[in-house]
Write a protein that holds these residues in place. Structure first.
Motif, PDB file in Angstrom:
ATOM      1  N   PRO A 191       1.378  -0.971  -0.296  1.00 55.58           N
ATOM      2  CA  PRO A 191       0.094   0.376   0.032  1.00 55.58           C
ATOM      3  C   PRO A 191       1.055   1.865   0.176  1.00 55.58           C
ATOM      4  N   SER A 225       2.583   4.277   1.690  1.00 55.91           N
ATOM      5  CA  SER A 225       3.022   5.310   2.470  1.00 55.91           C
ATOM      6  C   SER A 225       2.231   6.515   3.067  1.00 55.91           C
ATOM      7  N   GLU A 226       1.758   6.741   4.439  1.00 53.48           N
ATOM      8  CA  GLU A 226       0.894   7.769   4.370  1.00 53.48           C
ATOM      9  C   GLU A 226       2.133   9.086   4.904  1.00 53.48           C
ATOM     10  N   CYS A 284      10.058   2.485   7.780  1.00 53.22           N
ATOM     11  CA  CYS A 284      10.453   0.876   7.917  1.00 53.22           C
ATOM     12  C   CYS A 284      11.067   1.093   8.901  1.00 53.22           C
ATOM     13  N   ASP A 324       4.808  -0.466  11.291  1.00 51.55           N
ATOM     14  CA  ASP A 324       3.765   0.155  11.231  1.00 51.55           C
ATOM     15  C   ASP A 324       2.723  -1.341  11.114  1.00 51.55           C
ATOM     16  N   ALA A 325       0.853  -0.702  10.938  1.00 51.39           N
ATOM     17  CA  ALA A 325       0.103  -1.272  11.602  1.00 51.39           C
ATOM     18  C   ALA A 325      -0.390  -1.591   9.734  1.00 51.39           C
ATOM     19  N   GLU A 326       0.555  -1.375   9.000  1.00 50.32           N
ATOM     20  CA  GLU A 326       0.115  -2.090   7.392  1.00 50.32           C
ATOM     21  C   GLU A 326       1.228  -2.115   6.172  1.00 50.32           C
ATOM     22  N   PHE A 327       1.669  -0.732   5.904  1.00 53.47           N
ATOM     23  CA  PHE A 327       3.038  -0.244   5.047  1.00 53.47           C
ATOM     24  C   PHE A 327       3.790  -0.933   5.584  1.00 53.47           C
ATOM     25  N   ALA A 332       4.169  -4.922   5.041  1.00 49.57           N
ATOM     26  CA  ALA A 332       3.794  -5.495   3.489  1.00 49.57           C
ATOM     27  C   ALA A 332       5.239  -4.798   3.057  1.00 49.57           C
ATOM     28  N   SER A 378      -1.053  -7.286  11.774  1.00 53.38           N
ATOM     29  CA  SER A 378      -1.082  -6.271  10.615  1.00 53.38           C
ATOM     30  C   SER A 378      -0.957  -7.153   8.930  1.00 53.38           C
ATOM     31  N   ARG A 379      -0.488  -6.989   8.587  1.00 57.03           N
ATOM     32  CA  ARG A 379      -0.173  -8.091   7.148  1.00 57.03           C
ATOM     33  C   ARG A 379       0.267  -9.147   6.890  1.00 57.03           C
ATOM     34  N   ASN A 385      -0.875 -11.890   9.739  1.00 55.35           N
ATOM     35  CA  ASN A 385      -1.984 -12.404   9.428  1.00 55.35           C
ATOM     36  C   ASN A 385      -1.389 -13.544   7.520  1.00 55.35           C
TER      37      ASN A 385
END
Length: 241
Positions: free
Chosen positions: A190, A192-193, A203, A207-210, A213, A234-235, A238
């Motif tokens: 995804p 990144s913010e 990194c 982080d909860a998503e980026f 991944a 987190s990804r 999972n």
């Protein structure tokens, strides 16, 4: 074993440089010493991530005006491993000399030399349209293809694979940057913010998503498992669960 990885963009603007930096930071967080080498002379994007005066750059190395140690600059990160970069920052005349066949052969030798001091060498590589890009792929033990998660990205991926076949190479991993799940192949990452070079790399911390991944992308491109902790749910957690 040291791995040299060519991180090859299917087109300009797909985020290859930023992803190369974030993959390097992820490996440094996992305790690896990482060198980032800029073979994207046209954009010279890696320079934006080096917080130092670049007196000698990678093109000076390839025109035999500097040594390998001269062109590697530490990127300050709070990690167990080291992260350093050899950016491109040169006038047009030296850029032209750095893209000759002789310079390309020297790039292959210098990538091999850098692998003696670093656990992983990541080469920020443009689409295969010049000697230096081909040299980066020839020197690499693994090749990761970076594309955008769109129909345009699918077309670019097919074109890049054709060029790789032309030089007797292939891709080991596909990284779908700024993933929107339009394509199903490879690892989706995804956006990144943090979208600026000044705020990267991000990194080095979970982080909860980026960041998870990107860790999945690193595992795919190197065919390894990273011993990194991420927030529950987190990804990466999972995928492993």
């Amino acid at each position: 074993m040291t791995r040299i990885v060519a991180v090859v963009g299917t087109a300009g603007g797909v985020g290859t440089t930023r992803l190369t930096v974030e993959c390097g930071a992820t490996l440094a967080r996992a305790g690896r010493d990482v060198a980032l080498v800029d073979a994207a002379f046209g954009t010279q994007g890696l320079r934006s991530y080096v917080d130092a005066d670049v007196d000698a750059d990678v093109t000076a190395l390839l025109t035999e005006e500097a040594s390998l140690g001269d062109v590697l600059y530490d990127i300050p990160v709070d990690t167990e491993g080291r992260l350093a970069a050899a950016p491109a920052r040169a006038p047009f005349e030296r850029l032209a000399r750095a893209q000759t066949v002789g310079a390309a052969k020297l790039l292959e030798r210098q990538l091999a030399a850098s692998s003696l001091s670093y656990d992983v060498v990541l080469v920020d590589t443009p689409p295969l349209a010049g000697n230096h890009a081909v040299a980066a792929v020839n020197a690499a033990e693994r090749v990761a293809l970076v594309t955008e998660d769109t129909s345009r990205g699918r077309d670019g991926l097919a074109l890049l694979r054709g060029r790789l076949r032309d030089i007797g190479a292939s891709g080991d991993a596909v990284l779908r940057n700024r993933a929107t799940e339009q394509l199903s192949e490879g690892v989706g990452i995804p956006e990144s913010e943090e979208t600026t070079a000044a705020g990267a790399p991000v990194c080095t911390t979970p982080d909860a998503e980026f960041a998870p991944a990107v860790a999945t992308a690193v595992e795919s491109m190197l065919d390894i498992s990273l011993d990194l902790d991420f927030p529950a749910g987190s990804r990466l957690e999972n995928l492993r669960g």
